[in-house]
Design a protein around this motif. Structure first.
Motif, PDB file in Angstrom:
ATOM      1  N   HIS A   3      34.217  -8.247 -24.772  1.00  0.00           N
ATOM      2  CA  HIS A   3      34.800  -6.710 -25.425  1.00  0.00           C
ATOM      3  C   HIS A   3      33.733  -5.638 -25.439  1.00  0.00           C
ATOM      4  CE1 HIS A   3      39.383  -7.197 -25.465  1.00  0.00           C
ATOM      5  NE2 HIS A   3      39.211  -8.061 -23.948  1.00  0.00           N
ATOM      6  N   PHE A   4      32.982  -5.411 -26.257  1.00  0.00           N
ATOM      7  CA  PHE A   4      32.515  -3.730 -26.605  1.00  0.00           C
ATOM      8  C   PHE A   4      30.981  -3.969 -25.724  1.00  0.00           C
ATOM      9  CE2 PHE A   4      28.313  -3.361 -28.628  1.00  0.00           C
ATOM     10  CZ  PHE A   4      28.918  -1.802 -29.659  1.00  0.00           C
ATOM     11  N   ARG A   5      30.404  -5.207 -25.053  1.00  0.00           N
ATOM     12  CA  ARG A   5      29.630  -5.017 -23.460  1.00  0.00           C
ATOM     13  C   ARG A   5      29.707  -4.129 -22.202  1.00  0.00           C
ATOM     14  NH1 ARG A   5      27.098 -10.593 -22.660  1.00  0.00           N
ATOM     15  NH2 ARG A   5      29.428 -12.100 -22.918  1.00  0.00           N
ATOM     16  N   LEU A   6      31.827  -4.423 -22.373  1.00  0.00           N
ATOM     17  CA  LEU A   6      31.915  -3.930 -20.926  1.00  0.00           C
ATOM     18  C   LEU A   6      31.740  -3.114 -20.961  1.00  0.00           C
ATOM     19  CD1 LEU A   6      35.789  -5.432 -21.302  1.00  0.00           C
ATOM     20  CD2 LEU A   6      33.797  -5.847 -19.522  1.00  0.00           C
TER      21      LEU A   6
ATOM     22  N   ASP B 147      40.196   2.377 -27.998  1.00  0.00           N
ATOM     23  CA  ASP B 147      41.302   1.967 -28.869  1.00  0.00           C
ATOM     24  C   ASP B 147      40.498   0.866 -29.682  1.00  0.00           C
ATOM     25  OD1 ASP B 147      43.605   3.111 -28.542  1.00  0.00           O
ATOM     26  OD2 ASP B 147      43.913   2.183 -26.948  1.00  0.00           O
ATOM     27  N   TRP B 148      40.692   1.454 -30.810  1.00  0.00           N
ATOM     28  CA  TRP B 148      40.641   0.148 -32.098  1.00  0.00           C
ATOM     29  C   TRP B 148      40.180  -2.008 -31.590  1.00  0.00           C
ATOM     30  CZ3 TRP B 148      37.096   1.495 -36.493  1.00  0.00           C
ATOM     31  CH2 TRP B 148      37.448   2.450 -36.554  1.00  0.00           C
ATOM     32  N   ASP B 149      38.916  -2.320 -31.317  1.00  0.00           N
ATOM     33  CA  ASP B 149      39.112  -3.521 -30.638  1.00  0.00           C
ATOM     34  C   ASP B 149      38.520  -4.545 -32.228  1.00  0.00           C
ATOM     35  OD1 ASP B 149      39.380  -5.356 -28.971  1.00  0.00           O
ATOM     36  OD2 ASP B 149      38.142  -4.774 -27.830  1.00  0.00           O
ATOM     37  N   THR B 150      38.947  -5.632 -31.739  1.00  0.00           N
ATOM     38  CA  THR B 150      37.711  -6.652 -32.483  1.00  0.00           C
ATOM     39  C   THR B 150      37.207  -7.639 -31.953  1.00  0.00           C
ATOM     40  OG1 THR B 150      39.845  -7.954 -32.240  1.00  0.00           O
ATOM     41  CG2 THR B 150      39.600  -6.850 -34.371  1.00  0.00           C
TER      42      THR B 150
ATOM     43  N   ILE C 192      35.933  -7.558 -37.695  1.00  0.00           N
ATOM     44  CA  ILE C 192      35.671  -6.229 -37.847  1.00  0.00           C
ATOM     45  C   ILE C 192      35.853  -5.748 -36.755  1.00  0.00           C
ATOM     46  CG2 ILE C 192      33.990  -5.343 -37.840  1.00  0.00           C
ATOM     47  CD1 ILE C 192      33.882  -7.434 -40.320  1.00  0.00           C
ATOM     48  N   PRO C 193      37.167  -5.125 -36.592  1.00  0.00           N
ATOM     49  CA  PRO C 193      37.707  -3.937 -35.978  1.00  0.00           C
ATOM     50  C   PRO C 193      36.353  -2.548 -35.714  1.00  0.00           C
ATOM     51  CG  PRO C 193      39.050  -4.021 -37.112  1.00  0.00           C
ATOM     52  CD  PRO C 193      38.125  -4.950 -37.662  1.00  0.00           C
ATOM     53  N   TRP C 194      36.370  -2.197 -34.365  1.00  0.00           N
ATOM     54  CA  TRP C 194      35.466  -1.108 -33.894  1.00  0.00           C
ATOM     55  C   TRP C 194      35.788  -0.266 -32.801  1.00  0.00           C
ATOM     56  CZ3 TRP C 194      34.288  -1.494 -28.638  1.00  0.00           C
ATOM     57  CH2 TRP C 194      34.984  -2.216 -27.859  1.00  0.00           C
ATOM     58  N   ARG C 195      35.361   0.667 -32.702  1.00  0.00           N
ATOM     59  CA  ARG C 195      35.634   1.912 -31.541  1.00  0.00           C
ATOM     60  C   ARG C 195      35.105   2.469 -31.349  1.00  0.00           C
ATOM     61  NH1 ARG C 195      39.240   6.120 -34.149  1.00  0.00           N
ATOM     62  NH2 ARG C 195      38.251   7.254 -35.666  1.00  0.00           N
ATOM     63  N   CYS C 196      34.600   3.569 -30.116  1.00  0.00           N
ATOM     64  CA  CYS C 196      33.380   3.519 -29.548  1.00  0.00           C
ATOM     65  C   CYS C 196      33.573   4.996 -28.875  1.00  0.00           C
ATOM     66  CB  CYS C 196      32.887   3.071 -28.434  1.00  0.00           C
ATOM     67  SG  CYS C 196      31.824   1.319 -28.551  1.00  0.00           S
ATOM     68  N   LYS C 197      32.728   6.115 -29.212  1.00  0.00           N
ATOM     69  CA  LYS C 197      32.871   7.246 -28.606  1.00  0.00           C
ATOM     70  C   LYS C 197      31.859   7.663 -27.032  1.00  0.00           C
ATOM     71  CE  LYS C 197      32.683  11.908 -28.988  1.00  0.00           C
ATOM     72  NZ  LYS C 197      32.470  12.664 -27.957  1.00  0.00           N
ATOM     73  N   ALA C 198      32.629   7.889 -26.617  1.00  0.00           N
ATOM     74  CA  ALA C 198      31.847   7.967 -25.239  1.00  0.00           C
ATOM     75  C   ALA C 198      31.172   9.235 -25.149  1.00  0.00           C
ATOM     76  CB  ALA C 198      32.932   8.065 -23.712  1.00  0.00           C
TER      77      ALA C 198
ATOM     78  N   TRP D 298      28.847   7.127 -30.503  1.00  0.00           N
ATOM     79  CA  TRP D 298      28.175   6.202 -31.666  1.00  0.00           C
ATOM     80  C   TRP D 298      29.511   5.327 -31.384  1.00  0.00           C
ATOM     81  CZ3 TRP D 298      33.604   6.370 -32.969  1.00  0.00           C
ATOM     82  CH2 TRP D 298      34.176   7.966 -32.843  1.00  0.00           C
ATOM     83  N   THR D 299      29.578   3.919 -32.691  1.00  0.00           N
ATOM     84  CA  THR D 299      30.124   3.153 -33.016  1.00  0.00           C
ATOM     85  C   THR D 299      30.948   3.634 -33.984  1.00  0.00           C
ATOM     86  OG1 THR D 299      29.485   2.009 -31.180  1.00  0.00           O
ATOM     87  CG2 THR D 299      30.836   0.656 -32.917  1.00  0.00           C
ATOM     88  N   GLU D 300      31.533   3.319 -33.936  1.00  0.00           N
ATOM     89  CA  GLU D 300      32.585   3.129 -35.500  1.00  0.00           C
ATOM     90  C   GLU D 300      32.934   1.464 -36.004  1.00  0.00           C
ATOM     91  OE1 GLU D 300      35.305   6.255 -38.282  1.00  0.00           O
ATOM     92  OE2 GLU D 300      35.740   6.347 -36.637  1.00  0.00           O
ATOM     93  N   ILE D 301      32.581   1.917 -37.106  1.00  0.00           N
ATOM     94  CA  ILE D 301      33.024  -0.422 -36.779  1.00  0.00           C
ATOM     95  C   ILE D 301      34.243   0.013 -38.780  1.00  0.00           C
ATOM     96  CG2 ILE D 301      31.917  -2.370 -38.667  1.00  0.00           C
ATOM     97  CD1 ILE D 301      29.284  -1.305 -36.631  1.00  0.00           C
ATOM     98  N   ARG D 302      34.609  -0.742 -39.159  1.00  0.00           N
ATOM     99  CA  ARG D 302      36.343  -1.045 -40.068  1.00  0.00           C
ATOM    100  C   ARG D 302      35.864  -2.183 -40.756  1.00  0.00           C
ATOM    101  NH1 ARG D 302      41.928   0.146 -38.336  1.00  0.00           N
ATOM    102  NH2 ARG D 302      41.751  -1.181 -37.081  1.00  0.00           N
ATOM    103  N   PHE D 303      35.849  -2.270 -41.583  1.00  0.00           N
ATOM    104  CA  PHE D 303      36.033  -2.972 -42.783  1.00  0.00           C
ATOM    105  C   PHE D 303      36.644  -2.920 -44.314  1.00  0.00           C
ATOM    106  CE2 PHE D 303      31.989  -1.429 -43.519  1.00  0.00           C
ATOM    107  CZ  PHE D 303      31.751  -0.930 -44.582  1.00  0.00           C
TER     108      PHE D 303
END
Length: 129
Positions: free
Chosen positions: A70-73, A62-65, A48-54, A81-86
């Motif tokens: 990584h998500f909590r760094l 960038d998209w990350d999986t 499940i890829p995700w990306r965040c807006k600061a 927001w966090t966008e989730i692509r599926f």
């Protein structure tokens, strides 16, 4: 502004000058909810890829999986927001997790956006189990 953090032996810190006015936004998430999302997405049997807006910046990651590390760094305080692509085969699992966690989200071009901050809470969809 997010705190500096280290990853793979490198120190990362935001130094951009692309500030946006975020004074009108209100927090709709907390660290516990972000952690619940992270654990739920990590537990799925799909990538499940995700990306965040600061918050307060035009920067979008960038998209990350990697939901586990990584998500909590950098913490969660400045995630607007966090966008989730599926893909279609993972849609039911993702939407079930969002409903179970009662997270504030809306549909996006790629899947869903889960909001950390928003200006108009009336437009949010929050499914209740």
């Amino acid at each position: 502004m997010s705190e500096p953090y280290e990853y793979d032996g490198h120190r990362w810190e935001w130094t951009g000058n692309d500030a946006e006015d975020a004074s009108h936004l209100h927090s709709v998430m907390n660290n516990t909810k972000w952690e619940e999302l992270r654990h739920a997405m990590h537990a799925l049997d799909a990538v499940i890829p995700w990306r965040c807006k600061a918050l307060g910046r035009s920067y979008i990651s960038d998209w990350d999986t990697d939901w586990f590390y990584h998500f909590r760094l950098g913490g969660y305080n400045d995630i607007e927001w966090t966008e989730i692509r599926f893909k279609h085969d993972a849609a039911e699992a993702v939407m079930t997790a969002l409903a179970r966690l009662s997270l504030p989200y809306e549909s996006s071009e790629f899947g869903v956006k889960v909001f950390g901050y928003i200006d108009d809470t009336g437009r949010l969809k929050v499914d209740r189990p």
